[in-house]
Design a protein around this motif. Structure first.
Motif, PDB file in Angstrom:
ATOM      1  N   LEU A 212       2.180 -59.968 173.720  1.00 57.33           N
ATOM      2  CA  LEU A 212       1.493 -60.843 172.776  1.00 57.33           C
ATOM      3  C   LEU A 212       0.087 -60.332 172.481  1.00 57.33           C
ATOM      4  N   ARG A 213      -0.607 -59.857 173.520  1.00 58.95           N
ATOM      5  CA  ARG A 213      -1.960 -59.342 173.311  1.00 58.95           C
ATOM      6  C   ARG A 213      -1.940 -58.121 172.395  1.00 58.95           C
ATOM      7  N   ASN A 214      -0.920 -57.269 172.556  1.00 59.95           N
ATOM      8  CA  ASN A 214      -0.808 -56.091 171.692  1.00 59.95           C
ATOM      9  C   ASN A 214      -0.582 -56.489 170.238  1.00 59.95           C
ATOM     10  N   ARG A 215       0.199 -57.515 170.026  1.00 60.53           N
ATOM     11  CA  ARG A 215       0.453 -57.987 168.666  1.00 60.53           C
ATOM     12  C   ARG A 215      -0.827 -58.564 168.051  1.00 60.53           C
ATOM     13  N   ILE A 216      -1.582 -59.294 168.842  1.00 55.97           N
ATOM     14  CA  ILE A 216      -2.838 -59.859 168.338  1.00 55.97           C
ATOM     15  C   ILE A 216      -3.808 -58.750 167.967  1.00 55.97           C
ATOM     16  N   THR A 217      -3.849 -57.704 168.797  1.00 53.34           N
ATOM     17  CA  THR A 217      -4.720 -56.562 168.518  1.00 53.34           C
ATOM     18  C   THR A 217      -4.308 -55.865 167.226  1.00 53.34           C
ATOM     19  N   ALA A 218      -2.987 -55.763 166.998  1.00 55.36           N
ATOM     20  CA  ALA A 218      -2.500 -55.114 165.780  1.00 55.36           C
ATOM     21  C   ALA A 218      -2.921 -55.876 164.529  1.00 55.36           C
ATOM     22  N   PHE A 219      -3.123 -57.192 164.659  1.00 55.21           N
ATOM     23  CA  PHE A 219      -3.518 -58.011 163.510  1.00 55.21           C
ATOM     24  C   PHE A 219      -5.037 -58.225 163.452  1.00 55.21           C
ATOM     25  N   LYS A 226      -9.823 -61.622 156.775  1.00 53.26           N
ATOM     26  CA  LYS A 226      -9.692 -63.030 156.395  1.00 53.26           C
ATOM     27  C   LYS A 226     -10.806 -63.886 157.003  1.00 53.26           C
ATOM     28  N   GLU A 227     -11.677 -63.241 157.817  1.00 50.78           N
ATOM     29  CA  GLU A 227     -12.774 -63.935 158.505  1.00 50.78           C
ATOM     30  C   GLU A 227     -12.248 -65.073 159.384  1.00 50.78           C
ATOM     31  N   ILE A 228     -11.193 -64.788 160.121  1.00 51.62           N
ATOM     32  CA  ILE A 228     -10.587 -65.769 161.022  1.00 51.62           C
ATOM     33  C   ILE A 228     -10.998 -65.450 162.454  1.00 51.62           C
ATOM     34  N   ASP A 229     -11.643 -66.420 163.113  1.00 47.67           N
ATOM     35  CA  ASP A 229     -12.010 -66.266 164.518  1.00 47.67           C
ATOM     36  C   ASP A 229     -10.774 -66.545 165.384  1.00 47.67           C
ATOM     37  N   VAL A 230     -10.460 -65.626 166.270  1.00 55.36           N
ATOM     38  CA  VAL A 230      -9.274 -65.756 167.118  1.00 55.36           C
ATOM     39  C   VAL A 230      -9.709 -65.880 168.575  1.00 55.36           C
ATOM     40  N   ALA A 258      -1.980 -65.665 159.162  1.00 54.37           N
ATOM     41  CA  ALA A 258      -2.983 -64.906 158.409  1.00 54.37           C
ATOM     42  C   ALA A 258      -2.888 -65.186 156.911  1.00 54.37           C
ATOM     43  N   ASP A 259      -1.691 -65.387 156.413  1.00 52.09           N
ATOM     44  CA  ASP A 259      -1.503 -65.610 154.973  1.00 52.09           C
ATOM     45  C   ASP A 259      -1.949 -66.998 154.534  1.00 52.09           C
ATOM     46  N   TYR A 260      -1.789 -68.003 155.393  1.00 55.98           N
ATOM     47  CA  TYR A 260      -1.969 -69.381 154.937  1.00 55.98           C
ATOM     48  C   TYR A 260      -3.041 -70.160 155.700  1.00 55.98           C
ATOM     49  N   ASP A 261      -3.850 -69.472 156.497  1.00 55.75           N
ATOM     50  CA  ASP A 261      -4.923 -70.161 157.215  1.00 55.75           C
ATOM     51  C   ASP A 261      -6.073 -70.508 156.262  1.00 55.75           C
ATOM     52  N   ILE A 262      -6.644 -71.692 156.472  1.00 55.55           N
ATOM     53  CA  ILE A 262      -7.813 -72.096 155.684  1.00 55.55           C
ATOM     54  C   ILE A 262      -8.961 -72.546 156.582  1.00 55.55           C
ATOM     55  N   GLY A 263      -8.683 -72.742 157.869  1.00 47.85           N
ATOM     56  CA  GLY A 263      -9.721 -73.239 158.772  1.00 47.85           C
ATOM     57  C   GLY A 263     -10.572 -72.159 159.391  1.00 47.85           C
ATOM     58  N   LYS A 264     -10.150 -70.896 159.260  1.00 46.01           N
ATOM     59  CA  LYS A 264     -10.898 -69.734 159.753  1.00 46.01           C
ATOM     60  C   LYS A 264     -10.991 -69.699 161.281  1.00 46.01           C
ATOM     61  N   GLU A 356      -4.033 -67.642 188.800  1.00 42.49           N
ATOM     62  CA  GLU A 356      -5.397 -68.066 188.538  1.00 42.49           C
ATOM     63  C   GLU A 356      -6.193 -67.081 187.713  1.00 42.49           C
ATOM     64  N   ASN A 357      -5.564 -65.936 187.424  1.00 42.62           N
ATOM     65  CA  ASN A 357      -6.282 -64.912 186.673  1.00 42.62           C
ATOM     66  C   ASN A 357      -5.719 -64.839 185.257  1.00 42.62           C
ATOM     67  N   ASN A 358      -6.117 -65.793 184.446  1.00 43.77           N
ATOM     68  CA  ASN A 358      -5.657 -65.828 183.058  1.00 43.77           C
ATOM     69  C   ASN A 358      -6.450 -64.841 182.228  1.00 43.77           C
ATOM     70  N   ASP A 359      -5.819 -64.344 181.183  1.00 41.18           N
ATOM     71  CA  ASP A 359      -6.480 -63.436 180.260  1.00 41.18           C
ATOM     72  C   ASP A 359      -7.133 -64.241 179.155  1.00 41.18           C
ATOM     73  N   GLU A 360      -8.440 -64.236 179.102  1.00 44.34           N
ATOM     74  CA  GLU A 360      -9.162 -65.001 178.095  1.00 44.34           C
ATOM     75  C   GLU A 360     -10.009 -64.047 177.274  1.00 44.34           C
ATOM     76  N   SER A 361      -9.968 -64.213 175.963  1.00 41.78           N
ATOM     77  CA  SER A 361     -10.769 -63.339 175.117  1.00 41.78           C
ATOM     78  C   SER A 361     -11.035 -64.027 173.794  1.00 41.78           C
ATOM     79  N   THR A 362     -12.016 -63.545 173.093  1.00 34.87           N
ATOM     80  CA  THR A 362     -12.366 -64.063 171.784  1.00 34.87           C
ATOM     81  C   THR A 362     -12.667 -62.883 170.876  1.00 34.87           C
ATOM     82  N   MET A 363     -12.188 -62.968 169.645  1.00 34.26           N
ATOM     83  CA  MET A 363     -12.502 -61.886 168.726  1.00 34.26           C
ATOM     84  C   MET A 363     -12.641 -62.466 167.331  1.00 34.26           C
ATOM     85  N   VAL A 364     -13.233 -61.699 166.437  1.00 38.20           N
ATOM     86  CA  VAL A 364     -13.433 -62.135 165.055  1.00 38.20           C
ATOM     87  C   VAL A 364     -12.655 -61.190 164.146  1.00 38.20           C
TER      88      VAL A 364
END
Length: 364
Positions: A212-219, A226-230, A258-264, A356-364
């Protein structure tokens, strides 16, 4: 096997009933003749040839009456029993001719009642499948009509010399042919995943959070455009599945968002609960009516353009995703209030890794 047992049970009951009727008739006739004979001898003092003659006459009358009563009872009982079976046979012939028979009424006979209920379910399922097939053909013809019309127009123009060939026209022709090819490939793909043999695809051990992380990175680039904060919060987990299939599921969902987001803003959360890995995609998108939230997973479905938007694709991405998830023994659902949408993928999970070691990240 179950139907054979039910049929055997019905035949056993019929045999027992017939035996009971015959035995009852014999006993009633016997006791009646006995009582009549005792009455003639003890009270009327009739003996000898007169007694024999009266008994023979009485026996004939009793036998005839018993035959009429037993035959009448048996006739009406068999008619009562065979009437729903005849209706079931007629309905089966109607279904065989490709027509939709009416719903069979309930009967008091338990075995026949079960047969009627099973047939009603079969009839409704057949009607639903036929309706979906007809809708699929209509949608497919609609999807193919536009690119084929464009191709025909360009080719006729080139043939008649109305237009001259150049790179731009050839590029347009290539795009139309590729569009048809993609549509056909998607139909083949979705039919493969809807096959009855769900174990035909290759399974392997997958670190689902990494996939899933690889797919998010690809997008990531598309989301930046689209200026969407992920924001992601992914628990680590492994499961068995088809890597390419799950790869396509997450790609389709991310592309749709990505195509239909409006909340960014997009929040992706992966958790393990009840031996399942649940991935939630939460964002604010273009309007999806509450009554239509399940329909977006149907093939070729698009939200009404007068109320929301029309997709540029064939409307197969989410349908394919749902079939792939189902083939893995999971579910794909949408919870929405109209604008705030949450897609959720649930997949059977093997175990968590470093809970207890979840992967947490934020990207723009």
């Amino acid at each position: 096997m179950a139907n054979r047992k039910k049929l055997g049970s019905l035949l056993t009951q019929l045999t027992f009933l017939n035996t009971f009727i015959i035995a009852a008739v014999i006993l009633i006739a016997g006791f009646t003749v006995k009582n009549y004979a005792c009455n003639l001898v003890n009270q009327q003092q009739i003996t000898g040839a007169d007694l024999e003659s009266l008994l023979n006459e009485y026996l004939i009358k009793v036998s005839a009456l018993a035959f009429i009563l037993a035959g009448g009872f048996h006739f009406f009982f068999i008619k009562w029993l065979t009437t729903p079976l005849k209706k079931l046979t007629e309905a089966t012939q109607t279904l065989k001719r490709g027509q939709h028979p009416g719903k069979l009424k309930k009967t008091l006979i338990y075995e026949v009642k079960e047969l009627n209920e099973a047939f009603n379910d079969l009839s409704e399922t057949t009607a639903l499948i036929k309706a979906k097939q007809n809708q699929l053909l209509r949608d497919l013809s609609h999807e193919l009509r536009t690119p084929l019309t464009n191709l025909t127009g360009y080719l006729e123009g080139l043939e008649k010399g109305i237009i001259e060939g150049d790179k731009e026209i050839y590029r347009s022709l290539q795009e139309e042919t590729q569009r048809i090819e993609r549509l056909l490939q998607q139909l083949v793909h979705i039919n493969q995943w809807t096959a009855d043999e769900k174990n035909v695809y290759h399974q392997e051990e997958i670190l689902i959070h990494e996939l899933l992380r690889n797919r998010i990175t690809a997008f990531q680039l598309k989301f930046k455009e689209k200026e969407i904060d992920v924001t992601t919060e992914l628990a680590q987990c492994s499961l068995r599945g088809n890597r390419d299939g799950l790869h396509q599921v997450f790609s389709n969902l991310l592309q749709n968002i990505a195509d239909y987001d409006i909340g960014k803003k997009l929040f992706i959360k992966g958790i393990v609960a009840d031996q399942q890995y649940r991935v939630q995609f939460s964002h604010e998108g273009k309007k999806i009516p509450e009554a239509e939230k399940d329909l977006i997973f149907e093939r070729f479905y698009r939200v009404d353009s007068s109320r929301a938007f029309v997709t540029e694709g064939a409307g197969l991405g989410l349908a394919i995703s749902k079939e792939i998830v189902h083939a893995h023994g999971g579910t794909l659902t949408l919870d929405t209030d109209g604008h705030h949408h949450q897609f959720e993928v649930r997949l059977p999970a093997n175990h968590m890794i470093n809970k207890e070691n979840n992967d947490e990240s934020t990207m723009v």
